[in-house]
Structures are given as structure tokens and as C-alpha cells.
Design a protein around this motif. Structure first.
Motif, mmCIF file in Angstrom:
data_model
loop_
_atom_site.group_PDB
_atom_site.id
_atom_site.type_symbol
_atom_site.label_atom_id
_atom_site.label_comp_id
_atom_site.label_asym_id
_atom_site.label_seq_id
_atom_site.Cartn_x
_atom_site.Cartn_y
_atom_site.Cartn_z
ATOM 1 N N ASN A 87 1.073 -1.306 0.119
ATOM 2 C CA ASN A 87 0.178 0.096 0.355
ATOM 3 C C ASN A 87 1.170 0.849 0.171
ATOM 4 O OD1 ASN A 87 0.664 -0.338 2.339
ATOM 5 N ND2 ASN A 87 -0.828 0.168 3.654
ATOM 6 N N LYS A 89 1.605 5.336 0.461
ATOM 7 C CA LYS A 89 1.963 6.433 1.647
ATOM 8 C C LYS A 89 0.940 7.226 1.042
ATOM 9 C CE LYS A 89 4.410 8.812 4.184
ATOM 10 N NZ LYS A 89 6.360 10.139 4.496
ATOM 11 N N SER A 90 -0.003 7.644 1.540
ATOM 12 C CA SER A 90 -1.302 9.137 1.504
ATOM 13 C C SER A 90 -1.548 9.776 2.415
ATOM 14 C CB SER A 90 -2.245 8.482 0.594
ATOM 15 O OG SER A 90 -3.168 7.493 1.660
ATOM 16 N N SER A 95 -6.841 5.226 0.432
ATOM 17 C CA SER A 95 -6.061 3.651 0.355
ATOM 18 C C SER A 95 -5.507 3.353 -1.221
ATOM 19 C CB SER A 95 -5.902 2.752 0.645
ATOM 20 O OG SER A 95 -6.202 2.180 2.413
ATOM 21 N N SER A 96 -4.288 3.486 -1.788
ATOM 22 C CA SER A 96 -4.137 3.261 -2.786
ATOM 23 C C SER A 96 -2.841 1.956 -2.943
ATOM 24 C CB SER A 96 -2.675 4.563 -3.262
ATOM 25 O OG SER A 96 -4.029 5.784 -3.076
ATOM 26 N N PHE A 97 -2.760 0.848 -4.129
ATOM 27 C CA PHE A 97 -2.132 0.303 -4.356
ATOM 28 C C PHE A 97 -0.859 -0.542 -5.275
ATOM 29 C CE2 PHE A 97 -5.785 -1.252 -1.446
ATOM 30 C CZ PHE A 97 -5.394 -1.478 -0.286
ATOM 31 N N LYS A 99 0.892 -3.092 -7.115
ATOM 32 C CA LYS A 99 1.595 -4.617 -7.151
ATOM 33 C C LYS A 99 2.772 -4.287 -8.799
ATOM 34 C CE LYS A 99 -0.049 -8.929 -8.761
ATOM 35 N NZ LYS A 99 -1.285 -9.718 -9.425
ATOM 36 N N ARG A 131 6.333 1.003 0.180
ATOM 37 C CA ARG A 131 6.424 1.971 0.680
ATOM 38 C C ARG A 131 5.940 3.275 1.031
ATOM 39 N NH1 ARG A 131 2.356 -1.677 3.714
ATOM 40 N NH2 ARG A 131 2.952 -0.214 5.598
#
Length: 175
Positions: A87, A89-90, A95-97, A99, A131
Motif C-alpha cells: 500500500n 503512502k497517502s 488507500s492506494s496499492f 502491485k 511503502r
């Protein structure tokens, strides 16, 4: 008698000089010199054992020799990393992911085997770095290029003296 006192004085001077020499290397001084030397020897032996020995106690090949041998053949081998999902940092509650599917380009199979043994360390290094990223850091081709360069720097720092030639993105998904 004068001769006796002169000879006796000479003998007492020699004895006094001998006592001074013995006092120079007292027990404290011997310990102060011997302890750091002994500590360096034990620490160096332990460090060498930890660095060059495997868990089963056998000695591994010299990393510099593996790097030199594999770069001489110059066959390119790709080592796949497990998929990475972090995930980002925001600053807000959304939430942002991210992959990632990554392959590492190395020179030679011997070096690839050594890299596979270091895989947990590489994954940890990538996770810690990723992260801290924000979505803005990944936007556009410039963001992707910066990410690629930073991951290459991270992995080469982590696995030195081995060297990764390139980090290849197989899949990159930002959600």
C-alpha cells in the motif's frame, strides 16, 4: 672499602634499573595491550565465519570469484522475484496499492543462484522502499524510470559484491 661501596653502588644501580624495566610492563599494561588484540582476532574470526560459511558449516565460494566467472561468460539469466503488493503512502483516507512483477537481469547462472539465495533480503529492501512512495511518485514514464533506477540501486547495494544488470518490470499496477 671505597671499592666495595663503588661496586655495591653499581650493583644496586643495576638492580634498580632492572626493577624499572619490570615496572614498565606491569600486569595492567599487558592486559591493556593483549585484550584489544585478542578481541580483534576473535571478532575477525567470527565475522569471517559468518560471511563465508553456510548454515551447515561448509565454506561457500568466494563472491568475487563468482562475479568474475559469470561476467566472463556473459550469458544473460533472468531471475523472477515473487509478486510484490504494497500500500502506498497517502495523506488522505483513500488507500492506494502498487502491485509489481519484477525480473532481475544477471550475468551467468552461478550469479543467478547466488541472487536466489539472497531473495528474502532483496524483497525486504524493495518493500521498505516501496511503502514510502506516493502515487505522484509513480506518475508518467519519468516516475517509472525513477522507480526502476532506484530499485536497481537498492538491489545492488543489498547484494554487493554481486551485481544486477537491470530491473525489468513484467507488470505494474497502481490502484
Amino acid at each position: 672499602m671505597a671499592e666495595d661501596s663503588g661496586l655495591g653502588g653499581l650493583v644496586s644501580d643495576i638492580e634498580a634499573e632492572g626493577e624499572l624495566k619490570r615496572k614498565k610492563w606491569s600486569g595492567k599494561r599487558i592486559v591493556m595491550v593483549a585484550a584489544p588484540v585478542l578481541l580483534l582476532l576473535v571478532g575477525g574470526g567470527t565475522a569471517a565465519t559468518l560471511y563465508f560459511g553456510d548454515k551447515d558449516g561448509s565454506k561457500t565460494a568466494d563472491p568475487a570469484a563468482i562475479v568474475a566467472a559469470s561476467s566472463a561468460g556473459a550469458e544473460v539469466v533472468y531471475v523472477d522475484l515473487p509478486d510484490i503488493l504494497v500500500n502506498l503512502k497517502s495523506t488522505d483516507r483513500n488507500s492506494s496499492f502498487l502491485k509489481l512483477s519484477i525480473a532481475l537481469e544477471v550475468s551467468g547462472e552461478a550469479q543467478a543462484d547466488a541472487i536466489r539465495k539472497q531473495m528474502p533480503r532483496i524483497a525486504d529492501s524493495f518493500q521498505v522502499y516501496l511503502r514510502e512512495l506516493r502515487i505522484d511518485d509513480l506518475s508518467g514514464s519519468a516516475g517509472m524510470f525513477r522507480l526502476k533506477e532506484e530499485l536497481l540501486r537498492q538491489v545492488n547495494t543489498t547484494i554487493a559484491p554481486f551485481r544486477i544488470n537491470d530491473v525489468l518490470f513484467k507488470e505494474m499496477l497502481v490502484q
